[in-house]
Scaffold this active site. Structure first.
Site, PDB file in Angstrom:
ATOM      1  N   HIS A  64      24.201  38.424  36.832  1.00  0.00           N
ATOM      2  CA  HIS A  64      24.808  37.165  36.391  1.00  0.00           C
ATOM      3  C   HIS A  64      23.882  36.387  35.472  1.00  0.00           C
ATOM      4  O   HIS A  64      24.325  35.813  34.483  1.00  0.00           O
ATOM      5  CB  HIS A  64      25.153  36.313  37.618  1.00  0.00           C
ATOM      6  CG  HIS A  64      25.797  35.008  37.291  1.00  0.00           C
ATOM      7  ND1 HIS A  64      27.162  34.852  37.225  1.00  0.00           N
ATOM      8  CD2 HIS A  64      25.263  33.798  37.006  1.00  0.00           C
ATOM      9  CE1 HIS A  64      27.434  33.593  36.903  1.00  0.00           C
ATOM     10  NE2 HIS A  64      26.300  32.934  36.779  1.00  0.00           N
ATOM     11  N   GLU A 113      33.123  29.974  31.416  1.00  0.00           N
ATOM     12  CA  GLU A 113      32.340  30.775  32.348  1.00  0.00           C
ATOM     13  C   GLU A 113      33.200  31.177  33.535  1.00  0.00           C
ATOM     14  O   GLU A 113      34.300  30.648  33.743  1.00  0.00           O
ATOM     15  CB  GLU A 113      31.107  30.012  32.833  1.00  0.00           C
ATOM     16  CG  GLU A 113      29.983  29.957  31.810  1.00  0.00           C
ATOM     17  CD  GLU A 113      28.652  29.602  32.432  1.00  0.00           C
ATOM     18  OE1 GLU A 113      28.650  29.020  33.530  1.00  0.00           O
ATOM     19  OE2 GLU A 113      27.618  29.899  31.812  1.00  0.00           O
ATOM     20  N   HIS A 115      33.735  31.953  37.784  1.00  0.00           N
ATOM     21  CA  HIS A 115      33.341  31.670  39.168  1.00  0.00           C
ATOM     22  C   HIS A 115      34.267  32.490  40.070  1.00  0.00           C
ATOM     23  O   HIS A 115      34.911  31.969  40.973  1.00  0.00           O
ATOM     24  CB  HIS A 115      33.450  30.167  39.467  1.00  0.00           C
ATOM     25  CG  HIS A 115      32.220  29.620  40.097  1.00  0.00           C
ATOM     26  ND1 HIS A 115      32.220  28.829  41.220  1.00  0.00           N
ATOM     27  CD2 HIS A 115      30.904  29.762  39.760  1.00  0.00           C
ATOM     28  CE1 HIS A 115      30.981  28.489  41.531  1.00  0.00           C
ATOM     29  NE2 HIS A 115      30.167  29.041  40.667  1.00  0.00           N
ATOM     30  N   GLU A 337      21.630  26.534  44.933  1.00  0.00           N
ATOM     31  CA  GLU A 337      22.528  26.171  43.841  1.00  0.00           C
ATOM     32  C   GLU A 337      23.331  24.922  44.183  1.00  0.00           C
ATOM     33  O   GLU A 337      24.477  24.767  43.737  1.00  0.00           O
ATOM     34  CB  GLU A 337      23.448  27.346  43.511  1.00  0.00           C
ATOM     35  CG  GLU A 337      22.689  28.530  42.954  1.00  0.00           C
ATOM     36  CD  GLU A 337      23.575  29.735  42.693  1.00  0.00           C
ATOM     37  OE1 GLU A 337      24.810  29.564  42.611  1.00  0.00           O
ATOM     38  OE2 GLU A 337      23.038  30.843  42.576  1.00  0.00           O
TER      39      GLU A 337
END
Length: 767
Positions: A64, A113, A115, A337
């Site tokens: 990633h 992006e 997820h 995160e």
């Protein structure tokens, strides 16, 4: 997840201790590192890594973050970008988001992006934090985020797991974006069996700034301070982007006595909202030298990337980081995160003013370090050094793999099994039944059930939103300048021909922007594929990248950045290769935007622009009616797409077009239904006498658009098309009095019946 401390007799693993214990076993395989990667880390450091260093390398060298399987192919974007294309970009690939100049001193930044995996594990938080992360990428460029889009893919619409995942994803996107006050202006919802067990949740954000306000992620200026601000750091999200689902980096109930937390991050949109306003004031006040959001890999990413892109050195005092969990180890703090956090580089004389602005917005801010000239990233914990690494080896010099690339053995058979053998409707009754069945199919039905959960018009600058072909927002209230954004990809087309399928995705997004009257300007992408360890998947990826890059070069618009998402598969079954393409266009005055819905002026002419061919490979008709995938996708002619866009933009600019709608999945029939329902206006259609009605209604040939032209402008518009060499066919007229879609010698369907079919599907499935 268990702590490393018991294995070390309760002590923190320092650099000094690591050097003294070269044979201490470390769980590098559990963290996703291969034997040779671990050996390379030891060579770089001249010793074994500490636990904290191992955590940093494992997350930053993950697929990633490091793009280790895709870098070799992504270089092709740079090789095919011309100087003219580069001139349009203020920031490109490698930055948090791409930035383009749109004129009048304005710049726009946008990026998409993924997820995906977090959204399958925990749909609401996975999708919500996907939105939060992409918004911070835009914010980190110095821009105010303006709007979001959400390209989504799920398994079969009636599958039990889709009913678990989709509502949570939609609620997460809507809940986070609505709380931020960001309109959701576009996206996609696609259903296919290949996405069962691996949905795709992609998020795009667009923002605007004055050109001089552009900020980049670099830690320059020796002695400048490193400021961490935003939310506290917790245990949520550890391992969210890599393989930190190890027993090594956190406590469990038996050992540390702490409850295990999921790897999916937990978002707080209200914290992010004040963080946005705080950042924008910091930018306006000139208090930020460099800035980076904390997303994937958290502080590991922010500190190593800032140092690597700046003077090359940074010292961090990790024990100053505000925490929301007790007993966190350095490895956990570096890998967390936790959302809504930013890292900025600030001149020493500006630190006090920086802290005052943060306090004004009630944003936690602390000085955690400074920029150095050592060429090392050094992280200290209560006076002891736990990280001492060359930052470039963490952030930018990870592994690069030349994965085997091989055309799948069954690809030729897939292409050979074309749709020509499929039974086609021929009578008016069969065509009418097919039309209604197609309109109500999950991939063509109204997305209103989804989009009504989003605030599409908050802040008052939304000009177009779903179900428009592209979303459009006003940038400048004085001039009316705005931007349009669309995302597209038909994974079935890409499966049949990855090179051509990627170009078809580009062509459709490009066309969707042009039909609204905006000039296509730049591209972002989110490349969703299966395992890179599968040579067939890597062939798909290679071909798609080359197709997209070659297509952008032909159209003259640059790829400004994007995202690669690998390992999207369930067991050994990969998803349809899905390179989602986002295209951004600029319009000098949003008041001349062109809607998709035909208006109420009787007698307006309906024209079909472009050529219609017998092309059904990968089509929605073959999928819905026959469950078939095979053959070749529609041909793509990018020169024709460019010409079509020029005609559509000229028609908008000169007031010749009152409505326009692109043709894609479902063909002309779907475009007619959507245009009539959007305008709540009927129309009468007459197909050419010498054509097959089925082909004209349902073929998915590219490079086409349906336009409504006022009677006073018909001759001028058709003369322009003829002069430029764009084929056009007069196919009907607007007829508000009929309240029906009338297709001569085929079918007449009341708008009420069409609306019931079109809008009833998703509520019946998910309410």
């Amino acid at each position: 997840m268990t702590s490393t401390q018991p294995a070390l007799g309760g002590r923190i693993d320092t650099v000094e201790h690591a050097a003294a214990t070269p044979d201490h076993p470390q769980p590098y395989r559990e963290l996703g590192l291969k034997d040779d990667e671990y050996a390379r880390i030891r060579d770089i450091l001249g010793r074994r890594p500490t636990d904290a260093e191992l955590a940093m390398y494992s997350v930053m060298w993950s697929e990633h973050c490091s793009y280790k399987s895709s870098k070799a192919h992504l270089r092709y974007f740079g090789e095919t970008t011309t100087d003219e294309m580069r001139a349009k970009m203020l920031a490109g690939i490698g930055e948090n988001a791409g930035v383009v100049d749109i004129g009048d001193g304005w710049a726009v930044t946008f990026k998409v992006e993924s997820h995906n995996h977090p959204s399958y594990v925990e749909p609401h938080q996975g999708a919500a934090t996907g939105v939060g992360g992409i918004v911070r990428d835009i914010l980190a460029m110095g821009a105010r985020p303006l709007a979001v889009l959400d390209p989504l893919r799920f398994g079969p619409a009636d599958a039990p797991d889709t009913k678990r995942v989709l509502p949570g994803v939609v609620a997460g996107i809507g809940g986070y974006g609505n709380c931020l006050g960001l309109p959701n202006i576009g996206g996609e919802v696609v259903f296919d069996p290949s996405y069962a067990g691996n949905p795709l949740v992609n998020a795009l954000c667009v923002g605007a700034m004055r050109v001089e306000d552009l900020h980049l992620a670099h830690a320059s200026g020796v002695g400048n301070k490193v400021m961490l601000f935003g939310a506290r750091t917790g245990l949520d999200g550890i391992g969210g982007v890599s393989v930190l689902a190890s027993e090594t980096f956190a406590g469990d109930e038996a050992g540390g006595g702490r409850k295990k937390l999921p790897s999916v991050q937990v978002g707080d949109p209200f914290t992010e909202k004040v963080l946005i306003e705080c950042c924008l004031e910091l930018f306006r006040s000139g208090l930020v030298v460099g800035i980076q959001d904390l997303g994937g890999a958290g502080l590991s990413c922010a500190t190593s990337e800032l140092a690597s892109a700046g003077e090359g050195g940074m010292r961090v005092e990790l024990d100053r980081v505000p925490l929301r969990a007790e007993g966190m180890t350095p490895a956990e703090i570096l890998s967390s995160e936790s959302q809504e956090r930013m890292c900025a580089v600030v001149r020493p004389d500006d630190v006090e003013a920086f802290l005052r602005v943060c306090a004004k917005w009630d944003v936690i801010a602390v000085e955690i370090g400074e920029v150095t000239d050592t060429g090392r990233l050094q992280v200290h914990w209560h006076g002891e050094t736990v990280v001492d690494v060359p930052p470039r080896t963490v952030a930018h010099e990870g592994p690069v793999y030349e994965r085997p690339v091989e055309r799948p053995a069954d690809q030729d058979a897939l292409v050979a099994d074309g749709p020509e053998r499929l039974a086609r409707p021929s009578t008016p009754g069969e065509l009418r039944e097919t039309l209604l069945r197609m309109v109500a199919s999950p991939n063509l039905a109204s997305r209103r059930w989804v989009t009504e959960q989003y605030d599409r018009y908050v802040r008052g600058n939304t000009v177009l939103a779903q179900p428009a072909d592209s979303g459009m927002v006003r940038i400048d209230e004085e001039t009316g300048r705005g931007v349009a954004v669309a995302t597209d990809c038909n994974g079935r087309y890409v499966k049949l021909d990855p090179y051509q399928g990627a170009q078809l995705a580009l062509a459709e997004a490009y066309r969707n922007v042009a039909v609204t009257g905006a000039v296509p300007l730049a591209v972002t992408n989110c490349l969703n594929f299966g395992s890179p360890e599968d040579p067939g998947v890597m062939w798909q990826f290679q071909q798609a990248v080359r197709g997209l890059a070659d297509g952008c070069r032909e159209l003259g618009i640059p790829v400004t950045g994007g995202n690669v998402s690998f390992y999207n598969q369930t067991g050994g079954t990969a998803i349809l290769p899905t390179p989602v393409v986002g295209v951004l266009g600029v319009i000098d005055d949003v008041r001349r935007r062109v809607p998709a819905g035909i208006g109420a002026e009787a007698g307006e002419t309906l024209l079909l622009l472009g050529d219609t061919r017998d092309e059904f490979g990968g089509s929605e008709w073959a999928h819905v009616v026959h469950g078939h995938l095979g053959g070749r996708p529609p041909a793509v002619d990018l020169a024709r797409e460019k010409l079509l866009a020029e005609v559509l933009v000229a028609g908008s600019r000169d007031g010749m077009v009152s409505a326009a709608h692109d043709l894609s999945e479902g063909g002309l029939a779907q475009a007619l239904v959507e245009a009539a329902l959007a305008g709540q206006t009927g129309c009468r259609v007459v197909l050419p006498a010498d054509v097959d009605p089925f082909v004209w209604l349902f073929a998915e040939s590219a490079g086409r658009a349906l336009v409504a032209i006022p009677r006073s402008e018909e001759l001028r518009f058709t003369d322009m098309c003829s002069a430029r060499g764009l084929p056009w066919t007069r196919i009907g007229v607007v007829d508000p009095a009929s309240k029906a879609l009338e297709i001569q010698d085929v079918a007449t369907v009341d708008l009420a019946e069409l609306r019931a079919a079109w809008e009833g599907t998703l509520p019946a499935l998910f309410d």
